[in-house]
Structures are given as structure tokens and as C-alpha cells.
Scaffold this motif. Structure first.
Motif, PDB file in Angstrom:
ATOM      1  N   VAL A 144       0.847  -1.204   0.000  1.00  0.00           N
ATOM      2  CA  VAL A 144       0.000   0.000   0.000  1.00  0.00           C
ATOM      3  C   VAL A 144       0.883   1.255   0.000  1.00  0.00           C
ATOM      4  O   VAL A 144       0.592   2.230  -0.698  1.00  0.00           O
ATOM      5  N   THR A 145       1.963   1.216   0.794  1.00  0.00           N
ATOM      6  CA  THR A 145       2.901   2.342   0.833  1.00  0.00           C
ATOM      7  C   THR A 145       3.437   2.634  -0.559  1.00  0.00           C
ATOM      8  O   THR A 145       3.419   3.788  -1.024  1.00  0.00           O
ATOM      9  N   TYR A 146       3.919   1.595  -1.232  1.00  0.00           N
ATOM     10  CA  TYR A 146       4.478   1.781  -2.577  1.00  0.00           C
ATOM     11  C   TYR A 146       3.400   2.236  -3.569  1.00  0.00           C
ATOM     12  O   TYR A 146       3.682   3.027  -4.482  1.00  0.00           O
ATOM     13  N   THR A 147       2.171   1.763  -3.389  1.00  0.00           N
ATOM     14  CA  THR A 147       1.074   2.187  -4.276  1.00  0.00           C
ATOM     15  C   THR A 147       0.836   3.685  -4.148  1.00  0.00           C
ATOM     16  O   THR A 147       0.604   4.384  -5.140  1.00  0.00           O
ATOM     17  N   VAL A 148       0.909   4.188  -2.903  1.00  0.00           N
ATOM     18  CA  VAL A 148       0.745   5.632  -2.670  1.00  0.00           C
ATOM     19  C   VAL A 148       1.866   6.413  -3.343  1.00  0.00           C
ATOM     20  O   VAL A 148       1.623   7.445  -3.981  1.00  0.00           O
ATOM     21  N   VAL A 149       3.102   5.921  -3.215  1.00  0.00           N
ATOM     22  CA  VAL A 149       4.245   6.593  -3.854  1.00  0.00           C
ATOM     23  C   VAL A 149       4.065   6.588  -5.374  1.00  0.00           C
ATOM     24  O   VAL A 149       4.294   7.610  -6.046  1.00  0.00           O
ATOM     25  N   ILE A 150       3.640   5.451  -5.911  1.00  0.00           N
ATOM     26  CA  ILE A 150       3.415   5.342  -7.359  1.00  0.00           C
ATOM     27  C   ILE A 150       2.317   6.309  -7.799  1.00  0.00           C
ATOM     28  O   ILE A 150       2.429   6.967  -8.838  1.00  0.00           O
ATOM     29  N   LYS A 151       1.274   6.439  -6.990  1.00  0.00           N
ATOM     30  CA  LYS A 151       0.197   7.390  -7.310  1.00  0.00           C
ATOM     31  C   LYS A 151       0.739   8.812  -7.355  1.00  0.00           C
ATOM     32  O   LYS A 151       0.385   9.596  -8.249  1.00  0.00           O
ATOM     33  N   GLY A 152       1.611   9.134  -6.375  1.00  0.00           N
ATOM     34  CA  GLY A 152       2.218  10.469  -6.345  1.00  0.00           C
ATOM     35  C   GLY A 152       3.080  10.733  -7.571  1.00  0.00           C
ATOM     36  O   GLY A 152       3.027  11.820  -8.163  1.00  0.00           O
ATOM     37  N   LEU A 153       3.869   9.732  -7.980  1.00  0.00           N
ATOM     38  CA  LEU A 153       4.717   9.870  -9.171  1.00  0.00           C
ATOM     39  C   LEU A 153       3.860  10.034 -10.430  1.00  0.00           C
ATOM     40  O   LEU A 153       4.183  10.836 -11.317  1.00  0.00           O
ATOM     41  N   CYS A 154       2.768   9.265 -10.496  1.00  0.00           N
ATOM     42  CA  CYS A 154       1.879   9.357 -11.665  1.00  0.00           C
ATOM     43  C   CYS A 154       1.217  10.727 -11.758  1.00  0.00           C
ATOM     44  O   CYS A 154       1.026  11.263 -12.854  1.00  0.00           O
ATOM     45  N   LYS A 155       0.879  11.299 -10.597  1.00  0.00           N
ATOM     46  CA  LYS A 155       0.265  12.636 -10.608  1.00  0.00           C
ATOM     47  C   LYS A 155       1.225  13.688 -11.146  1.00  0.00           C
ATOM     48  O   LYS A 155       0.807  14.704 -11.708  1.00  0.00           O
ATOM     49  N   GLN A 156       2.538  13.432 -10.959  1.00  0.00           N
ATOM     50  CA  GLN A 156       3.562  14.337 -11.478  1.00  0.00           C
ATOM     51  C   GLN A 156       4.013  13.928 -12.881  1.00  0.00           C
ATOM     52  O   GLN A 156       4.969  14.481 -13.414  1.00  0.00           O
ATOM     53  N   TRP A 157       3.318  12.915 -13.453  1.00  0.00           N
ATOM     54  CA  TRP A 157       3.630  12.375 -14.787  1.00  0.00           C
ATOM     55  C   TRP A 157       5.044  11.802 -14.871  1.00  0.00           C
ATOM     56  O   TRP A 157       5.637  11.760 -15.947  1.00  0.00           O
ATOM     57  N   LYS A 158       5.553  11.310 -13.735  1.00  0.00           N
ATOM     58  CA  LYS A 158       6.855  10.641 -13.722  1.00  0.00           C
ATOM     59  C   LYS A 158       6.602   9.138 -13.869  1.00  0.00           C
ATOM     60  O   LYS A 158       6.852   8.344 -12.958  1.00  0.00           O
TER      61      LYS A 158
END
Length: 647
Positions: free
Chosen positions: A449-463
């Protein structure tokens, strides 16, 4: 006789005193008395002194003497000494026995050294000893625990070659081994062999099988075994019934589970606290809270004292159904009767308030908990932090970190993940990544879940490349992504029109034995439709239908809307009819939207009256997007809404 009786009754010091007196009087002590005393002293160091005394007195030892010493050394975990003693007595009149070697083998197996036990088994054969059923069972059990089922089965077959027949215990051990590895079909084959031999499995074996089937969610097979047991005159124990009840409650068969409860009582079994708690929890999940309370009162009437688990089951059920007022009344009644001094119950109520957005009541309960001098747990703080973050009060949540430390607690992965999700919503990717680094520094293992949140944050920044790299890193460090993790990245690739990469991630899910959800397919179908690739969207939906993969209404409405926008009325109607045939609930809004799109695509602009009807239908259905979309079409077509519609 006096020394022997003292020894048999556990009065070992008195027995030692008597033996000392006997030696003063030059009286011989029998080996039976020595053996009895040795057995009672085998857990202590005195055993070794007594054995030396036997040797000095030249009292003839027998096979039991050495077996007791070896068993004592094993009980004291002095396995090296046990093996040395075994070697010293080899070749003598009363050398190693099957019993002695069994004791050492058993101890090594319990410590997880099945390979050493195999070596001792071979040593038994070398000494010309014949292993008995107990010898084989010890080794088979050790191999099963170690997961070496093939070797365990080989030794089972070897028993027959040495004239030893596998017994019910052997088959029970094998059944448990298969159960531990979740290979319940293998366990059932073992039972079938037992039945073919004309032997009946014992109640332990049946219970293991029932537990195994229920563990994999196959309650039907568990119930069939119950019928077999009853037909053979076996009476299920409380464990078997509790496992069946739990499995039936999980699958929503609560009424049948209650029937089993009454069956237990009919056959003379007394349901315990665990049994009642399982049913109370199951009833609460089925919205049958009043029945759960009735069962709770029935349990109390039978003088079964409820614990926090039983109270918690009712509280949790009320909170999950958002019956927070009823939950608070029940909670307060427990406080008034002084039944509650458990942080778990406070945690359930605090979490219930938090999930409904009532952080004020949650904080009030936290203060009450502190006033009663009940130590809060990390779960308490995690719920409060989640509540503050949910309400946008991240600064207040941060202040709780200091309070956590004051109570001697440490933030958990859930604590960090909650903060990270809050920073993700704010778009503060730097702070989010800093928290991930802090977790690694403090050796707090991030969850999927932690990594999913980080991935969501990266996706929001289009990274997106960094997000994909983090996904791959998860597998490297042994954290398995779930469908939500993949859906997050797939949605982002669809939004940036990289459908090729989105479908690569879909294939990756299959490669990792992770079954995509209906949400995954909804995202992909929507991505294809938005990018104008209706041909592949149609192909994907048809392919999913052919493979009987469950689809939601969203998939159909998405593709219908896309075909309407393209003016392909025939295709839109085809999928609309399929949606109806699938049994999805079709609202007036669905019919209205499809009819409106078809009118536009066929060159028949709707008049004022039709538009008014559709506007009202969209508004009643809560589809405000369609309301404004239709209003814009009306104005563009020269149809001005009147005051009623504007209001």
C-alpha cells in the motif's frame, strides 16, 4: 520399597535420602528403583550424578536405564551429549535401542533438523535395530514440517518393505503436512489410501481435512466430510465446528451457520466463546445486528463471559454499517457496567467516527481513554492521524507523532503511509519521497500500500518511468503489488495516450499470476474509447465476454457513449441490448442518454419538450455533467431553457 514409592510420587529428594541411607547400611538398590528415580530426575543435572552412582555401585543396568538417560539429555536439549552417550554404549550388552534413537530423532525433528533425523534413522538400521511405527512417524512428521512431502511419502512406502504397517497416526501426519502446504487434494488422496486399506481415519485426520478445505474457501467439501464423519459414528469436536462456522460466515451462509450451532448443542457439545464470537461477527456483517445482540445475550445467559473480541464484533458490525449512534449507545453501556477497559474497543469506536468524518468525537474518545489511564496503541494514533489528514489538518496530524513517542510507541508502516497519502493529495512529492527514505532509515518495511501511494504520487507528477521502475523494484525486495497498484499506473498511461505500455502492464499482471479486476478492464476500455480506437475497444470487450470475465456496467456505458459520439447508432444499440441481457439495472437516465445520442447522430435535433424531459431525468439521477452538457446543446441549437429549468 520406600525409595521406590518416594520416587513414583515425585518426592525425589526423599528418595535420594533413602538411597544414601541404604548405601550406609550396605544394602543394594535395585535397578528398578534407580530407573524410577532417574526418570523423575531426567529434567535436571542430578540425573547425571545418579547415573554415575549406578556405575560406581556396579548395579546391573538394563535397556531402560540407557533409554531414560538419553531421553533426559534430549529433554535438556543436550543433543551432542545424547549422541556421545549413544556411541559410548554401542556394542555393549545394553547398547542403543530403538526407544533411545527415537527420542533423539524426535528432538532433532522438533528443532527442524529433519536431515539429521534421517541420519539417525540410517544409524538405527546399521546397529541392526528394526524401526517401529513410532520411528517412521517421527521421521515422516519431521519431513512434513520441513515441507519435504515427497520424501515423507517415500518413507511411508518404505514402512511396508520393513514389515511395518502405516497406522492412523501416519496418515494423520501426512494429512497435516499437505494441509500446511495448502495441498488439500494430496491430503484427501492419503485418506483414500487409508480407506482402501480398510482402516478408518481418526477424528484428528478428519479435523485436519475440514480445516484444510475451509482454509481454501471450499466449505462444501468440509460439510461433506462432516457428513462422512457422522455416518461413521464420529462426533465432531468444537474446533471442527468453529472452523466450519467461520468459513460459512465468510461466505455469507449465516443461517446455515446458526443451524450448525444448534446441532453442536444437540450432540452435547458446548459452544465456547470463540464459537459465539464467530457467529456474532458474521451476523453483524450481514446487517443482522439485532440477532447478533440476541446471540450475545444467549451466550451471557450460559455464563460464558464475553471478552473484547465478542464486544468488538458487535461494535465493529455497527460501525461498518454506519450505525454510529447505536454503536455509541452500546459502547457507553459497556462503560457504565465497567465491562470495558480495553483499548481495542476504544479503537473500534474512534475508527468508526473517523471514517464518518467526525474527528471531534474521535478526539473526545481519545481524551476519555487517557483519563481512564488506558494506554493507547499505535492503532489508536493511526486512526486519529487518518482522521486529521482526511479533514486536511496535516499539521495537527504531525503533532501526534510527538505524542506517539511520549507513550513509548513507534510509528508503523500504516502511520507513514497515511501521511504519504496526504502529501500525495497535496501534490507534495518531495515530502512524500522524504518519508519513504525515513522509513528505510528506521528499518520500517514499506507495505504494498505504501508503494502504491508513492506510485500514485509519481503518476500525478507524470513521472511514469519512475513509477514503473518502482513497480519493478517491489518484486526485487519481495513486496508484491496488487491490482490497485497496477490500475494506478495503467490509468496514467491511458491518460497520456500510451496504450501500448498500458497493455504491456496488463500482460505483466498475468505473468505474475495477478488477475486483473473489472476496474482494470474499465480503465483500458475507457482509454481506447477516449483515444478514438473503438475497433480495439470493441474487440477487447467481446474477448472478455468470450472468456467469461466479469464486467461491470461502467464498461458497457463507456463504449455505448463512445459509439453514440461517433454516430454509430447500430453498435451503440447492440452493446446497450447486451447490457440489458446481462441483467444490469438500467435507469431512465441510461435510456434517455442513449436515445438523445441516437437522435443527434441521425440528424434529428431534439425539440424543447424532449430536452426538458431529459434535463429533468438527468437531474433526478444526479448526473449533473449530463445536465450541463445538454443545456449547452440546447443553447447551441437555439433552444433557450425557461426559468424553471434554469432554477
Amino acid at each position: 520399597m520406600l525409595a521406590f514409592v518416594y520416587s513414583r510420587t515425585g518426592m525425589v529428594h526423599d528418595a535420594v535420602f533413602v538411597i544414601a541411607k541404604m548405601k550406609e547400611l550396605d544394602l543394594k538398590v535395585s535397578i528398578q528403583t534407580y530407573n524410577s528415580l532417574l526418570y523423575n530426575l531426567r529434567h535436571t543435572d542430578i540425573m547425571w550424578d545418579l547415573y554415575d552412582d549406578i556405575k560406581v555401585s556396579e548395579t546391573p543396568r538394563n535397556v531402560y536405564t540407557n533409554s531414560i538417560v538419553i531421553d533426559g539429555l534430549c529433554q535438556q536439549s543436550r543433543l551432542q551429549d545424547a549422541i556421545l552417550f549413544l556411541q559410548e554404549t554401542a556394542g555393549k550388552e545394553f547398547g542403543p535401542s530403538v526407544v533411545s534413537l527415537n527420542a533423539i530423532m524426535s528432538r532433532y525433528c522438533k528443532l527442524g533438523f529433519a536431515e539429521v533425523a534421517k541420519g539417525l534413522f540410517c544409524l538405527m538400521l546399521k546397529y541392526g535395530l528394526h524401526p517401529d511405527a513410532f520411528s517412521y512417524n517421527i521421521l515422516i512428521h519431521g519431513l512434513c514440517i520441513a515441507g519435504s512431502m515427497e520424501e515423507a511419502l517415500e518413507f511411508t512406502n518404505d514402512m511396508g518393505r520393513h514389515g511395518v504397517e502405516p497406522d492412523a497416526i501416519t496418515y494423520s501426519i501426512l494429512a497435516k503436512g499437505f494441509h500446511l502446504l495448502s495441498q488439500i487434494s494430496g491430503a484427501w488422496k492419503v485418506i483414500q489410501k487409508l480407506l482402501i486399506k480398510g482402516s478408518d481415519p481418526d477424528i484428528v485426520t478428519y479435523t485436519v481435512l475440514i480445516c484444510g478445505y475451509c482454509q481454501i474457501g471450499n466449505v462444501e467439501e468440509g460439510l461433506k466430510l462432516r457428513e462422512v464423519m457422522l455416518s461413521q459414528g464420529f462426533k465432531l469436536n468444537v474446533i471442527a465446528y468453529s472452523v466450519l462456522l467461520s468459513s460459512m460466515c465468510k461466505s455469507g451462509r449465516i443461517d446455515e451457520a446458526l443451524g450448525l450451532l444448534y446441532e453442536m448443542e444437540a450432540v452435547g457439545l458446548k459452544p465456547d466463546l470463540v464459537t459465539y464470537s464467530i457467529l456474532i461477527r458474521g451476523l453483524c456483517k450481514q446487517d443482522k445486528v439485532h440477532k447478533a445482540i440476541q446471540l450475545y445475550n444467549e451466550m451471557c445467559s450460559k455464563r460464558i463471559s464475553p471478552n473484547s473480541f465478542a464486544h468488538g464484533a458487535i461494535l465493529l458490525g455497527l460501525c461498518e454499517k454506519e450505525m454510529i449512534t447505536e454503536a455509541r449507545m452500546y459502547f457507553d453501556s459497556l462503560i457504565m457496567s465497567n465491562c470495558i477497559q480495553d483499548v481495542v474497543l476504544y479503537n473500534i469506536m474512534i475508527d468508526g467516527y473517523v471514517k464518518l468524518g467526525n474527528i471531534g468525537e474521535a478526539v473526545q474518545l481519545y481524551r476519555q481513554l487517557i483519563e481512564k489511564r488506558i494506554s493507547p496503541s499505535i492503532v489508536t494514533f493511526n486512526s486519529l492521524i487518518y482522521g486529521f489528514c482526511k479533514n486536511g489538518k496535516v499539521a495537527d496530524a504531525r503533532r501526534l507523532l510527538d505524542t506517539i513517542k511520549l507513550h513509548g510507541l513507534e510509528p508503523s508502516a500504516v502511520t507513514y503511509t497515511t501521511f504519504m497519502n496526504a502529501y500525495c493529495e497535496e501534490g507534495n512529492i518531495q515530502r512524500l519521497l522524504a518519508l519513504l527514505q525515513e522509513m528505510e532509515t528506521k528499518a520500517i518495511g514499506p507495505t504494498h500500500v505504501t508503494y502504491t501511494v508513492v506510485i500514485k504520487g509519481l503518476c500525478k507528477q507524470w513521472k511514469l518511468q519512475e513509477a514503473v521502475q518502482l513497480l519493478e523494484d517491489m518484486y526485487v525486495i519481495g513486496v508484491t503489488p496488487d491490482q490497485i497498484t497496477y490500475n494506478t499506473i495503467i490509468r496514467s498511461f491511458c491518460k497520456c495516450k500510451d496504450l501500448r505500455k498500458a497493455f504491456q502492464l496488463l500482460n505483466q499482471m498475468w505473468l505474475h499470476n495477478l488477475e486483473p479486476t473489472s476496474a482494470t478492464y474499465n480503465i483500458l476500455i475507457d482509454g481506447l474509447c477516449v483515444n478514438g480506437d473503438l475497433k480495439n475497444a470493441d474487440c477487447l470487450l467481446v474477448s472478455l465476454q468470450e472468456h467469461n470475465i466479469s464486467l461491470t456496467k461502467v464498461a458497457y456505458t463507456t463504449i455505448i457513449k463512445a459509439h453514440c459520439a461517433e454516430g454509430d447508432v447500430h453498435k451503440a444499440m447492440t452493446f446497450f441490448c447486451q447490457m440489458v441481457e446481462k441483467g444490469f439495472e438500467i435507469s431512465i437516465r441510461d435510456y434517455t442518454k442513449s436515445f438523445f445520442c441516437m437522435m443527434l447522430s441521425n440528424g434529428f435535433p431534439p425539440d424543447q419538450e424532449i430536452c426538458e424531459v431529459m434535463l429533468i431525468a438527468f437531474h433526478q439521477g444526479g448526473d449533473l455533467g449530463s445536465v450541463f452538457e445538454l443545456a449547452a446543446v440546447m443553447i447551441k441549437s437555439g433552444l433557450l431553457p425557461d426559468k424553471f429549468l434554469i432554477n
